[in-house]
Design a protein around this motif. Structure first.
Motif, mmCIF file in Angstrom:
data_model
loop_
_atom_site.group_PDB
_atom_site.id
_atom_site.type_symbol
_atom_site.label_atom_id
_atom_site.label_comp_id
_atom_site.label_asym_id
_atom_site.label_seq_id
_atom_site.Cartn_x
_atom_site.Cartn_y
_atom_site.Cartn_z
ATOM 1 N N CYS A 1 -7.032 1.161 5.209
ATOM 2 C CA CYS A 1 -6.805 2.610 5.219
ATOM 3 C C CYS A 1 -7.561 3.328 4.108
ATOM 4 O O CYS A 1 -7.623 4.549 4.078
ATOM 5 C CB CYS A 1 -5.317 2.930 5.113
ATOM 6 N N GLU B 1 -6.868 3.521 0.906
ATOM 7 C CA GLU B 1 -6.041 4.095 -0.165
ATOM 8 C C GLU B 1 -6.293 3.377 -1.492
ATOM 9 O O GLU B 1 -6.196 2.154 -1.583
ATOM 10 C CB GLU B 1 -4.554 3.958 0.211
ATOM 11 N N HIS C 1 -6.566 -0.532 -0.634
ATOM 12 C CA HIS C 1 -6.142 -1.152 0.623
ATOM 13 C C HIS C 1 -7.273 -0.912 1.616
ATOM 14 O O HIS C 1 -7.535 0.217 2.028
ATOM 15 C CB HIS C 1 -4.823 -0.530 1.109
ATOM 16 N N CYS D 1 0.879 -1.170 0.000
ATOM 17 C CA CYS D 1 0.000 0.000 0.000
ATOM 18 C C CYS D 1 0.919 1.223 0.000
ATOM 19 O O CYS D 1 1.825 1.296 0.835
ATOM 20 C CB CYS D 1 -0.887 -0.010 1.237
ATOM 21 N N PHE E 1 0.516 3.953 1.160
ATOM 22 C CA PHE E 1 0.420 4.676 2.431
ATOM 23 C C PHE E 1 0.960 3.852 3.606
ATOM 24 O O PHE E 1 1.739 4.342 4.411
ATOM 25 C CB PHE E 1 -1.041 5.065 2.680
ATOM 26 N N CYS E 2 0.551 2.558 3.686
ATOM 27 C CA CYS E 2 0.895 1.734 4.860
ATOM 28 C C CYS E 2 2.117 0.841 4.655
ATOM 29 O O CYS E 2 2.609 0.253 5.614
ATOM 30 C CB CYS E 2 -0.261 0.816 5.233
HETATM 31 ZN ZN LIG Z 1 -3.010 1.334 3.441
#
Ligand SMILES: [Zn+2]
Ligand SMILES: Cc1cc2nc3c(=O)[nH]c(=O)nc-3n(C[C@H](O)[C@H](O)[C@H](O)COP(=O)(O)OP(=O)(O)OC[C@H]3O[C@@H](n4cnc5c(N)ncnc54)[C@H](O)[C@@H]3O)c2cc1C
Lengths: 91, 416
Positions: free
Chosen positions: A62, A64, A59, A6, A8-9
């Protein structure tokens, strides 16, 4: 078990991700001029390539949305690109 | 075609060296045919058979990239039913079921069709309401459907999880008594033998790579064994169809996914219906050999390889153990996957495509074994007459332009 990334994560288990559609489609406009078949093509038709592909995934934890580039035969994962980066052509 | 009957069984059985003939010839491709069928799965083989039988078109070749019947037809869990929601679907799947009911006799080949019944188990009052809705739809559509109380379900499947802490307690269910199973290989072999009997050429290890076009019309195919010509081509290549149709510049509303199945070691008879749990999404049956055969939902990552992933296995196996804890003692013998062609509304695609002379029958996704007789019947009609049978009409590709989808994914819940 596969690991996807991801933007972001970071790296997470495949079960946390959801496939949405093939990437690279452009919404046909203006609406008045779009034929039914062109609209159906946008909504439903897929290239379903054998090999390298770009897809839109989310994802789930979150939220995203991002582009995942991977191989539909070998299952190799190449990269994840956040939709923002993709749209601003940073990639 | 050599006719199988009790007499031939006894005479052959008494011989020191039985002299059975191969059930179909190893045909060599001729330069041209009236019709070419791409894909030697159940649907392709049945199409060739009905072209010959219903329409008298016998100059036909089936081109199969491997040996016949080893695609999804030889990989599925063999469940047959017609308990769908929409009238269009029921017309299609019940035509198939009716053809299955007489198929062993018609093909003179035992497909081991066993109408042991297909049962869905509900776990909550809400799921029971869904069962009510399905039962009503079935009755309105003229198909047998019967609601069961929790008691009646338990009588049929005594091994069901009755523990106090069971996650999915039985609340009732719904039964289609005409549903059941058949031997998948036998369906492929039976159609192959009968089609061969009409003179159809079955050409194995012949991969179709491209098409021959003249003035925008199809004139044949380019294969790993060279060019073969025909003015009419039927494609029944399941997950291989998008790849072929893309050669003609067309995309389809199909994504390929892996679907897995599992088989345990054989045990004594303990389960005589096909059971699907609305809670776990796992379904299970016992094969004639005694193995417990089971499966569930799709792997969630689009793919073109016949390989399943671990998370889906975990879900399906844990579903089975929740339903039947005693099966936890069994050893898993085999696990495999097929590439299934999934359409957004979970209904098949039957009809002509943009290139004149080419017709498709695909998109059966997770549930097209039950549809083999009907799929073959309808594609044969389409090829022979260049127009739809009224049952296949609603499944034409143009439903995506008109928006008249037949959404069985939401209509009847779960596939297979
Ligand atoms: Zn994420
Ligand atoms: C694990 C699993 C469980 C299932 N369970 C059930 C069930 O319980 N009940 C049910 O009704 N359905 C079930 N299905 C679905 C069912 O198996 C399929 O829908 C059905 O078998 C499709 O038949 P077919 O003839 O269209 O495809 P296939 O049997 O896959 O045949 C297509 C053939 O085309 C060939 N081909 C592809 N491309 C080419 C090419 N370019 N050139 C030449 N040949 C080519 C392939 O080799 C293949 O043999 C299941 C599927 C799987 C994978």
């Amino acid at each position: 078990m596969q690991i996807f990334e991801c933007p972001f994560c970071g790296e997470r288990n495949e079960t946390e991700f959801h496939f949405l559609t093939e990437a690279g489609k452009e919404r046909p406009e203006p609406a008045e001029e779009v034929s039914d078949s062109r609209w159906a093509e946008y909504l439903y038709l897929h290239k379903s390539p054998r090999g390298k592909t770009s897809e839109i995934w989310v994802h789930i934890p979150c939220g995203e949305f991002f582009i995942l580039q991977r191989d539909t035969v070998t299952r190799e994962v190449y990269q994840s690109i956040s939709l923002q980066d993709y749209q601003t052509k940073k990639v | 075609m050599e006719n199988y009957h009790i007499g031939s069984l006894i005479t052959q059985g008494l011989k020191k060296k039985p002299s059975w003939k191969p059930a179909w010839r190893k045909a060599k491709a001729k330069p041209s045919y009236d019709v070419i069928i791409i894909g030697g799965g159940g649907h392709g083989l049945a199409t060739a058979y009905y072209l010959a039988k219903n329409h008298g078109i016998k100059n036909v070749a089936i081109l199969e990239k491997g040996p016949i019947g080893l695609g999804n037809t030889g990989r599925n869990t063999t469940t047959i039913r017609s308990n769908y929601f929409y009238p269009e679907s029921v017309a299609l799947y019940d035509l198939s079921l009716r053809l299955y009911e007489n198929l062993s006799k018609e093909l003179n080949f035992n497909i081991m069709f066993s109408q042991r019944g297909m049962m869905m188990v509900a776990h909550t009052p809400t799921q029971m309401e869904i069962c009510n809705r399905i039962a009503n739809a079935m009755v309105i559509n003229g198909v047998d459907g019967e609601l069961l109380t929790a008691r009646q379900v338990m009588d049929k499947i005594p091994l069901w999880n009755k523990k106090k802490d069971a996650r999915y307690k039985c609340h009732g269910g719904i039964m289609q008594n005409r549903g059941g199973v058949a031997r998948h290989d036998a369906v492929a072999w039976g159609y192959a033998r009968a089609a061969d009997g009409f003179g159809v050429d079955i050409i194995e290890n012949c991969m179709v790579e491209d098409f021959l076009l003249e003035a925008g019309r199809v004139k044949g195919v380019i294969t790993s064994k060279g060019e073969i010509r025909a003015d009419r081509i039927g494609i029944a290549a399941a997950g291989g169809t998008p790849y072929l149709v893309a050669k003609l510049g067309q995309n389809l509303p199909i994504l390929d996914y892996a679907l897995q199945a599992f088989v345990t070691e054989p045990i004594k008879p303990c389960l005589d219906v096909v059971v699907l749990s609305l809670g776990t999404g796992t379904y299970v049956l016992q094969s004639d050999k005694g193995e417990i055969v089971f499966g569930g939902g799709l792997d969630r990552i689009p793919t073109h390889t016949q390989r399943g992933n671990l998370p889906a296995q975990e879900t399906v196996v844990s579903g089975l153990l929740e339903m039947f804890p005693s099966f936890g003692q069994l050893k898993l013998l085999r696990q495999w996957a097929g590439v299934v062609d999934v359409v957004p509304d979970s209904s098949p695609l039957i009809g002509p495509i943009d290139t004149p002379g080419v017709y498709i029958n695909c998109g059966w996704g997770t549930g097209g074994f039950k549809a083999i007789p009907a799929g073959g019947w309808l594609l044969a009609h389409l090829i022979a007459k260049d127009e739809h049978h009224f049952i296949s009409e609603p499944f034409d590709l143009n439903r995506f332009n008109t928006g008249r989808l037949i959404d069985e994914a939401t209509g009847s819940g779960i596939a297979h």
